[in-house]
Design a protein around this motif. Structure first.
Motif, short mmCIF file in Angstrom:
data_model
loop_
_atom_site.label_atom_id
_atom_site.label_comp_id
_atom_site.label_asym_id
_atom_site.label_seq_id
_atom_site.Cartn_x
_atom_site.Cartn_y
_atom_site.Cartn_z
N ASN A 68 0.74 -1.21 -0.02
CA ASN A 68 -0.14 -0.14 0.06
C ASN A 68 0.73 1.21 -0.06
O ASN A 68 2.07 1.05 0.40
N PRO A 69 0.27 2.27 -0.44
CA PRO A 69 1.07 3.63 -0.50
C PRO A 69 1.34 4.31 0.80
O PRO A 69 0.91 3.67 1.75
N VAL A 70 2.49 5.20 0.72
CA VAL A 70 2.88 5.83 1.70
C VAL A 70 2.59 7.42 1.05
O VAL A 70 3.25 7.88 0.16
N VAL A 71 2.23 8.40 1.95
CA VAL A 71 1.91 9.71 1.61
C VAL A 71 3.09 10.55 2.31
O VAL A 71 3.23 10.43 3.67
N LEU A 72 4.03 11.22 1.56
CA LEU A 72 4.90 11.86 2.11
C LEU A 72 4.79 13.50 1.75
O LEU A 72 4.40 13.77 0.69
N ALA A 73 4.78 14.26 2.70
CA ALA A 73 4.75 15.90 2.44
C ALA A 73 5.78 16.59 3.47
O ALA A 73 5.68 16.23 4.23
N ARG A 74 6.20 17.66 2.68
CA ARG A 74 7.22 18.43 3.52
C ARG A 74 6.71 19.94 3.49
O ARG A 74 6.33 20.28 2.55
N VAL A 75 6.61 20.39 4.88
CA VAL A 75 6.09 21.68 5.04
C VAL A 75 7.16 22.49 5.28
O VAL A 75 7.78 22.41 6.44
N ARG A 76 7.68 23.57 4.48
CA ARG A 76 8.74 24.33 5.05
C ARG A 76 8.45 25.14 6.13
O ARG A 76 7.46 25.98 6.21
N GLY A 77 9.56 25.58 6.92
CA GLY A 77 9.49 26.38 8.01
C GLY A 77 9.94 27.73 7.60
O GLY A 77 10.34 27.98 6.51
N ARG A 78 9.64 28.41 8.83
CA ARG A 78 10.03 30.01 8.61
C ARG A 78 11.35 30.27 8.94
O ARG A 78 12.34 30.99 7.98
N HIS A 79 12.16 29.78 9.92
CA HIS A 79 13.34 30.17 10.37
C HIS A 79 14.28 29.43 11.22
O HIS A 79 15.45 29.46 11.38
N VAL A 80 13.49 28.26 11.66
CA VAL A 80 14.25 27.39 12.72
C VAL A 80 15.07 26.33 12.11
O VAL A 80 14.33 25.53 11.15
N ALA A 81 16.07 25.96 12.39
CA ALA A 81 16.89 24.81 11.91
C ALA A 81 15.97 23.41 12.28
O ALA A 81 15.70 23.32 13.52
N GLY A 82 16.10 22.37 11.67
CA GLY A 82 15.75 21.30 12.41
C GLY A 82 14.62 20.74 11.67
O GLY A 82 13.57 21.66 11.33
N THR A 83 14.24 19.57 11.60
CA THR A 83 12.90 19.06 10.94
C THR A 83 12.24 18.17 11.99
O THR A 83 12.67 17.44 12.54
N PRO A 142 7.50 27.13 12.70
CA PRO A 142 8.97 27.57 12.90
C PRO A 142 9.94 26.97 12.39
O PRO A 142 10.87 27.33 11.50
N GLY A 143 9.80 25.44 12.11
CA GLY A 143 10.81 24.64 11.35
C GLY A 143 10.05 23.82 10.27
O GLY A 143 8.92 23.83 10.33
N ASP A 144 10.77 23.16 9.61
CA ASP A 144 10.18 22.33 8.62
C ASP A 144 9.67 21.06 9.30
O ASP A 144 9.99 20.64 10.52
N VAL A 145 8.41 20.62 8.76
CA VAL A 145 7.61 19.54 9.14
C VAL A 145 7.64 18.63 7.96
O VAL A 145 7.08 18.87 6.83
N VAL A 146 7.89 17.20 8.21
CA VAL A 146 7.51 16.12 7.30
C VAL A 146 6.59 15.35 7.98
O VAL A 146 6.63 14.79 9.14
N LEU A 147 5.49 15.06 7.04
CA LEU A 147 4.32 14.26 7.33
C LEU A 147 4.58 12.73 6.80
O LEU A 147 4.51 12.76 5.50
N VAL A 148 4.40 11.86 7.55
CA VAL A 148 4.48 10.49 6.76
C VAL A 148 3.30 9.62 7.22
O VAL A 148 2.90 9.30 8.51
N VAL A 149 2.56 9.49 6.24
CA VAL A 149 1.14 9.04 6.58
C VAL A 149 1.00 7.52 5.73
O VAL A 149 1.11 7.21 4.53
N ASP A 150 1.38 6.55 6.79
CA ASP A 150 1.50 5.17 6.20
C ASP A 150 -0.06 4.60 5.96
O ASP A 150 -0.91 4.76 6.53
N ALA A 151 -0.22 3.66 4.89
CA ALA A 151 -1.28 3.08 4.31
C ALA A 151 -1.26 1.71 4.88
O ALA A 151 -2.17 0.83 4.28
N ALA A 152 -0.23 1.06 5.42
CA ALA A 152 -0.07 -0.26 5.76
C ALA A 152 0.20 -0.71 7.30
O ALA A 152 0.80 -1.78 7.38
N GLU A 153 0.01 0.41 8.30
CA GLU A 153 0.58 0.05 9.42
C GLU A 153 -0.34 -1.28 10.09
O GLU A 153 0.38 -1.88 11.07
N GLU A 154 -1.51 -1.26 9.72
CA GLU A 154 -2.57 -2.38 10.46
C GLU A 154 -1.81 -3.95 9.78
O GLU A 154 -2.35 -4.85 10.47
#
Length: 443
Positions: A68-83, A142-154
């Motif tokens: 099953n697929p995995v949905v990946l998204a990256r949201v860019r933050g404003r000024h803080v290092a680290g994700t 504030p910083g970057d955020v990556v969302l990992v949405v799994d479609a096969a955890e169960e």
């Protein structure tokens, strides 16, 4: 509290109603990953959340995996290092019997919202999605955020580790924190921080006599009864599991110790006849310090050890995952406590978990730090059973806590401080249709 965080929290409060409306749409999709008949529904659920995330970032992908697929998204933050990485899953278990309303038609009764996936895990994940949306409405997190949405955890998250490894363009960079909300609160309004999870073995056992059903009166005591052979093997396996618990399990909760459950068992269907075969499905949970791969031959021998020579005993490993224990550095724990106090008025309570989430070990292995398992589901959420639900008042507080975490979590790494303590054991093993498959050694 900074003006920036105050603005994001206010945006989060405005986000509650539209986020719950969206959650209702998502819950209507019967994304049952363990049923091939629902494969298109799983993809539809992945496309729904990808479209939702595309409203706040143009860096969204649906990545194919083993099943099953995995949905990946990256949201860019404003000024803080680290994700900050946020993990959750969109797939659900089959609804089963006992529901007081249709499982894929969300129903609100009082302050509870009922539907399959409401707590495990669409509802909990949606609180984090809404938090990122709230930050987006005030200029971005504030910083970057990556969302990992799994479609096969169960079904054990097959393919997730490879997806994480092969998506450096999206998940790469200095990852400072991993947040997973796929566990429960210890009581209403009391969030929990899970510090361990058990390892797991999923076993299918079949006892076959290599003959058809026969008359019980004519052949009783003459031929082998596969049901009795199976029962004897199950008792032997239960004793083997009990010895694991007695052999030094230092967990401070029975839920973190070893346990064997027979989740299904069947044999004959015709009264008065001795069946040709009997079968059972076992769920074995092991303490974080026990390697399930090493225990597999032990329990297999127990299941086969008392078998009658007139029967065949087959033991197939359908799923296997490593347990782990986690400790967070002081600054991370302080951030979690601050976020929970702001949202709930109290700090998160540390708890061991009786559950096993293979994806958590995969994330820890891929990133090299302990995931934050912040439990936001109700203590009686009905996950994997009938009438699964979330508490809407606590869900709004969960959204607020998620907003706070994105600013409060430490954003820079300091490897000299020995920041995270993770005990993953010796290996990660993923579910495979033909038995266990080694994914790779853990350093």
């Amino acid at each position: 509290m900074s003006n920036e965080l105050a603005a994001a929290r206010a945006a989060g409060r405005r986000q509650v109603s539209p986020a719950l409306k969206g959650l209702g749409q998502w819950l209507r999709i019967p994304s049952i990953s363990g049923d091939p008949a629902h494969r298109s529904d799983v993809m539809a659920a992945a496309e729904w959340i990808a479209a939702r995330l595309a409203r706040i970032t143009d860096n969204v992908r649906i990545v194919g995996s083993a099943t099953n697929p995995v949905v990946l998204a990256r949201v860019r933050g404003r000024h803080v290092a680290g994700t900050t990485v946020i993990y959750g899953h969109l797939d659900v278990k089959p609804p089963g019997p006992g529901w007081s309303s249709p499982p894929f038609e969300p129903v609100r009764r009082g302050l509870r919202l009922f539907a399959r996936g409401a707590s495990d895990d669409k509802g909990q994940l949606m609180a984090h999605v809404a938090a990122v949306e709230a930050w987006g409405s005030v200029g971005g997190p504030p910083g970057d955020v990556v969302l990992v949405v799994d479609a096969a955890e169960e079904v054990g998250s097959p393919g997730l580790a490879a997806t994480l490894t092969g998506s450096a363009g999206l998940t790469g960079g200095e990852i400072s924190a991993i947040v997973v909300s796929d566990t429960k609160m210890v009581s209403a309004g009391q969030p929990s921080l899970t510090v361990s999870q058990r390892g797991m073995l999923g076993l299918d056992v079949r006892v076959s006599t290599r003959r058809p059903a026969v008359h019980a009166g004519r052949y009783g005591g003459v031929v082998a009864d596969p049901t009795l052979v199976l029962a004897s093997g199950l008792l032997s396996a239960a004793r083997a599991v009990t010895r694991v618990r007695a052999g030094g399990d230092r967990a401070h909760s029975a839920r973190a110790g070893a346990a064997l459950s027979v989740t299904s068992c069947s044999s004959g269907t015709v009264p008065g006849s001795i069946p040709p075969a009997a079968k059972a499905t076992l769920d074995v949970r092991l303490p974080a310090g026990v390697d399930p791969a090493a225990f597999l031959p032990v329990i297999t021998a127990a299941l086969r050890g008392t078998s009658d020579p007139r029967v065949d005993v087959e033991v197939a490993c359908a799923a296997i995952s490593m347990g782990l224990s986690m400790r967070h550095p002081a600054d991370t724990r302080a951030a979690i406590d601050r976020a929970c106090r702001l949202a709930f008025g109290k700090r998160a309570v540390e708890v061991p978990s009786g559950g096993s989430i293979p994806a958590v070990a995969m994330l820890a292995h891929a990133v090299g730090r302990a995931p934050i398992l912040l439990g936001l589901g109700p203590p009686d959420d009905g996950a994997h059973g009938p009438d699964e639900h979330i508490d809407l008042a606590d869900w709004a507080k969960s959204l607020d806590a998620a907003v706070c975490l994105l600013q409060l979590l430490p954003t820079r790494l300091d490897v000299s401080r020995g920041r995270h303590s993770i005990d993953l054991g010796t290996r990660l093993i993923h579910r495979g249709p033909s038995g266990p498959r080694l994914q790779g050694a853990v350093p």
